[in-house]
Enzyme design. Structure first.
Site, PDB file in Angstrom:
ATOM      1  N   LYS A  16     -37.260  -8.256 -21.459  1.00  0.00           N
ATOM      2  CA  LYS A  16     -37.043  -7.155 -20.498  1.00  0.00           C
ATOM      3  C   LYS A  16     -38.356  -6.435 -20.173  1.00  0.00           C
ATOM      4  O   LYS A  16     -38.611  -6.104 -19.025  1.00  0.00           O
ATOM      5  CB  LYS A  16     -36.024  -6.139 -21.043  1.00  0.00           C
ATOM      6  CG  LYS A  16     -34.662  -6.730 -21.357  1.00  0.00           C
ATOM      7  CD  LYS A  16     -33.657  -5.657 -21.727  1.00  0.00           C
ATOM      8  CE  LYS A  16     -33.997  -4.879 -22.992  1.00  0.00           C
ATOM      9  NZ  LYS A  16     -33.995  -5.696 -24.243  1.00  0.00           N
ATOM     10  N   ARG A  91     -27.456   1.411 -22.625  1.00  0.00           N
ATOM     11  CA  ARG A  91     -27.225   0.568 -23.807  1.00  0.00           C
ATOM     12  C   ARG A  91     -25.842   0.791 -24.388  1.00  0.00           C
ATOM     13  O   ARG A  91     -25.483   0.118 -25.354  1.00  0.00           O
ATOM     14  CB  ARG A  91     -28.264   0.929 -24.858  1.00  0.00           C
ATOM     15  CG  ARG A  91     -29.271  -0.168 -25.168  1.00  0.00           C
ATOM     16  CD  ARG A  91     -30.243   0.432 -26.122  1.00  0.00           C
ATOM     17  NE  ARG A  91     -31.019  -0.477 -26.876  1.00  0.00           N
ATOM     18  CZ  ARG A  91     -32.309  -0.733 -26.634  1.00  0.00           C
ATOM     19  NH1 ARG A  91     -32.897  -0.214 -25.578  1.00  0.00           N
ATOM     20  NH2 ARG A  91     -32.981  -1.511 -27.448  1.00  0.00           N
ATOM     21  N   ARG A 130     -44.069 -11.077 -31.960  1.00  0.00           N
ATOM     22  CA  ARG A 130     -44.470 -10.173 -30.872  1.00  0.00           C
ATOM     23  C   ARG A 130     -45.524  -9.167 -31.344  1.00  0.00           C
ATOM     24  O   ARG A 130     -45.411  -8.604 -32.427  1.00  0.00           O
ATOM     25  CB  ARG A 130     -43.205  -9.451 -30.404  1.00  0.00           C
ATOM     26  CG  ARG A 130     -43.415  -8.432 -29.347  1.00  0.00           C
ATOM     27  CD  ARG A 130     -42.152  -8.205 -28.597  1.00  0.00           C
ATOM     28  NE  ARG A 130     -41.230  -7.285 -29.262  1.00  0.00           N
ATOM     29  CZ  ARG A 130     -40.142  -6.807 -28.676  1.00  0.00           C
ATOM     30  NH1 ARG A 130     -39.828  -7.168 -27.446  1.00  0.00           N
ATOM     31  NH2 ARG A 130     -39.344  -5.987 -29.319  1.00  0.00           N
ATOM     32  N   ARG A 163     -44.659  -3.894 -33.780  1.00  0.00           N
ATOM     33  CA  ARG A 163     -43.749  -2.747 -33.793  1.00  0.00           C
ATOM     34  C   ARG A 163     -43.056  -2.659 -35.147  1.00  0.00           C
ATOM     35  O   ARG A 163     -42.650  -3.668 -35.695  1.00  0.00           O
ATOM     36  CB  ARG A 163     -42.679  -2.944 -32.711  1.00  0.00           C
ATOM     37  CG  ARG A 163     -43.111  -2.489 -31.360  1.00  0.00           C
ATOM     38  CD  ARG A 163     -42.126  -2.878 -30.298  1.00  0.00           C
ATOM     39  NE  ARG A 163     -40.733  -2.511 -30.596  1.00  0.00           N
ATOM     40  CZ  ARG A 163     -39.744  -2.605 -29.714  1.00  0.00           C
ATOM     41  NH1 ARG A 163     -39.985  -3.031 -28.487  1.00  0.00           N
ATOM     42  NH2 ARG A 163     -38.522  -2.269 -30.024  1.00  0.00           N
ATOM     43  N   ARG A 174     -30.794  -4.423 -35.185  1.00  0.00           N
ATOM     44  CA  ARG A 174     -30.892  -4.257 -33.728  1.00  0.00           C
ATOM     45  C   ARG A 174     -30.023  -5.285 -33.005  1.00  0.00           C
ATOM     46  O   ARG A 174     -29.388  -4.973 -31.998  1.00  0.00           O
ATOM     47  CB  ARG A 174     -32.351  -4.354 -33.283  1.00  0.00           C
ATOM     48  CG  ARG A 174     -33.145  -3.123 -33.713  1.00  0.00           C
ATOM     49  CD  ARG A 174     -34.628  -3.332 -33.598  1.00  0.00           C
ATOM     50  NE  ARG A 174     -35.062  -3.551 -32.242  1.00  0.00           N
ATOM     51  CZ  ARG A 174     -36.117  -4.294 -31.902  1.00  0.00           C
ATOM     52  NH1 ARG A 174     -36.820  -4.907 -32.832  1.00  0.00           N
ATOM     53  NH2 ARG A 174     -36.450  -4.427 -30.656  1.00  0.00           N
TER      54      ARG A 174
HETATM   55  P1  AMP Z   1     -36.442  -1.099 -27.235  1.00  0.00           P
HETATM   56  O1  AMP Z   1     -37.915  -0.950 -27.099  1.00  0.00           O
HETATM   57  O2  AMP Z   1     -35.744  -1.070 -25.900  1.00  0.00           O
HETATM   58  O3  AMP Z   1     -36.035  -2.281 -28.078  1.00  0.00           O
HETATM   59  O4  AMP Z   1     -35.922   0.219 -28.013  1.00  0.00           O
HETATM   60  C1  AMP Z   1     -36.393   0.535 -29.307  1.00  0.00           C
HETATM   61  C2  AMP Z   1     -35.472   1.549 -29.956  1.00  0.00           C
HETATM   62  O5  AMP Z   1     -35.430   2.750 -29.179  1.00  0.00           O
HETATM   63  C3  AMP Z   1     -34.020   1.131 -30.101  1.00  0.00           C
HETATM   64  O6  AMP Z   1     -33.799   0.318 -31.234  1.00  0.00           O
HETATM   65  C4  AMP Z   1     -33.325   2.482 -30.196  1.00  0.00           C
HETATM   66  O7  AMP Z   1     -33.508   3.070 -31.471  1.00  0.00           O
HETATM   67  C5  AMP Z   1     -34.114   3.316 -29.187  1.00  0.00           C
HETATM   68  N1  AMP Z   1     -33.563   3.227 -27.817  1.00  0.00           N
HETATM   69  C6  AMP Z   1     -34.176   2.676 -26.735  1.00  0.00           C
HETATM   70  N2  AMP Z   1     -33.395   2.764 -25.647  1.00  0.00           N
HETATM   71  C7  AMP Z   1     -32.253   3.379 -26.041  1.00  0.00           C
HETATM   72  C8  AMP Z   1     -31.044   3.733 -25.384  1.00  0.00           C
HETATM   73  N3  AMP Z   1     -30.848   3.478 -24.087  1.00  0.00           N
HETATM   74  N4  AMP Z   1     -30.090   4.355 -26.118  1.00  0.00           N
HETATM   75  C9  AMP Z   1     -30.271   4.644 -27.418  1.00  0.00           C
HETATM   76  N5  AMP Z   1     -31.372   4.314 -28.115  1.00  0.00           N
HETATM   77  C10 AMP Z   1     -32.368   3.681 -27.430  1.00  0.00           C
END
Ligand code: AMP
Length: 220
Positions: A16, A91, A130, A163, A174
């Site tokens: 993404k 999400r 990554r 990360r 996740r």
């Molecule tokens: P990502 O980089 O999109 O994988 O997001 C990393 C982390 O940020 C996730 O595992 C959640 O803890 C938090 N997060 C990101 N986007 C959301 C969302 N839309 N709703 C809730 N938590 C989020």
């Protein structure tokens, strides 16, 4: 320049972020990555960061009201005037419903929701390798897309980092959270005629081409 208003849906590691940045540049839109915003807030130790930190480190979702407020404010900023690419939001079902309300108020309906499909074993491989630049955020993969000197960012020479939540224990949480809370959004958008399924395996450029075609805007 035609505007674009899309959501990128897909598990962690689906691509993404990579595809979102390409779409942003192609359509001169803004890319809203809630994960990036939250990670920066954590690093800067802002009140939002302090609230979100423990959720991120566990791989769990930050509460809906916090995220919805954040995205609602971000969408009003100038760089989103020509459209937006939402990466990592919505999400959950309540987030999707809130987004619908926000966009209704702004009279900006979504063009499409692009669901990027990648098999489980590929996701795990991608997440484990990554890396991102600490300085400019550029994305790399230790096997599939390493920086040319193997260590620092090609663009700015910044150091690369993994990360915290790309470690094995958190990846499992996740992926579980994705299956239970986010995957059901595919049906929500399918029922609304917005869902486009994209094969997310292959070269970055090929996947981008599939996305642009699915949007009905073949690459020129
Ligand atoms: P990502 O980089 O999109 O994988 O997001 C990393 C982390 O940020 C996730 O595992 C959640 O803890 C938090 N997060 C990101 N986007 C959301 C969302 N839309 N709703 C809730 N938590 C989020």
């Amino acid at each position: 320049m035609a505007s674009v208003r899309v959501v990128l849906l897909g598990p962690p590691g689906a691509g993404k972020g990579t595809q979102g940045k390409l779409l942003r540049d192609r359509f001169e839109a803004c890319q809203i990555s809630t994960g990036d915003i939250l990670r920066k807030a954590v690093a800067d130790k802002t009140p939002l960061g302090k609230e979100a930190e423990s959720y991120l480190s566990r791989g769990e979702l930050v509460p809906d009201d916090v995220i919805v407020r954040l995205v609602g404010e971000r969408l009003k900023q100038k760089d989103c005037a020509n459209g937006f690419v939402l990466d990592g939001f919505p999400r959950t079902l309540p987030q999707a419903e809130s987004l619908e309300e926000i966009l209704k108020t702004m009279a900006l309906p979504l063009d499409a929701v692009l669901s990027i499909q990648v098999p489980h074993d590929v996701i795990v491989q991608r997440l484990a390798g990554r890396r991102n630049c600490q300085n400019c955020g550029a994305l790399y993969h230790v096997n599939f897309d390493p920086p040319s000197n193997g260590e620092t960012c090609d663009r700015c020479d910044g150091g690369l980092q993994q990360r915290d939540d790309d470690r094995e224990e958190t990846i499992t949480t996740r992926l579980r959270v994705y299956e239970s809370q986010t995957a059901p959004l595919a049906n929500y958008y399918r029922e609304r005629g917005k869902l486009r399924e994209i094969n997310g395996v292959g070269k970055v450029e090929d996947i981008q081409k599939r996305i642009v075609e699915a949007l009905g805007r073949p690459a020129s």
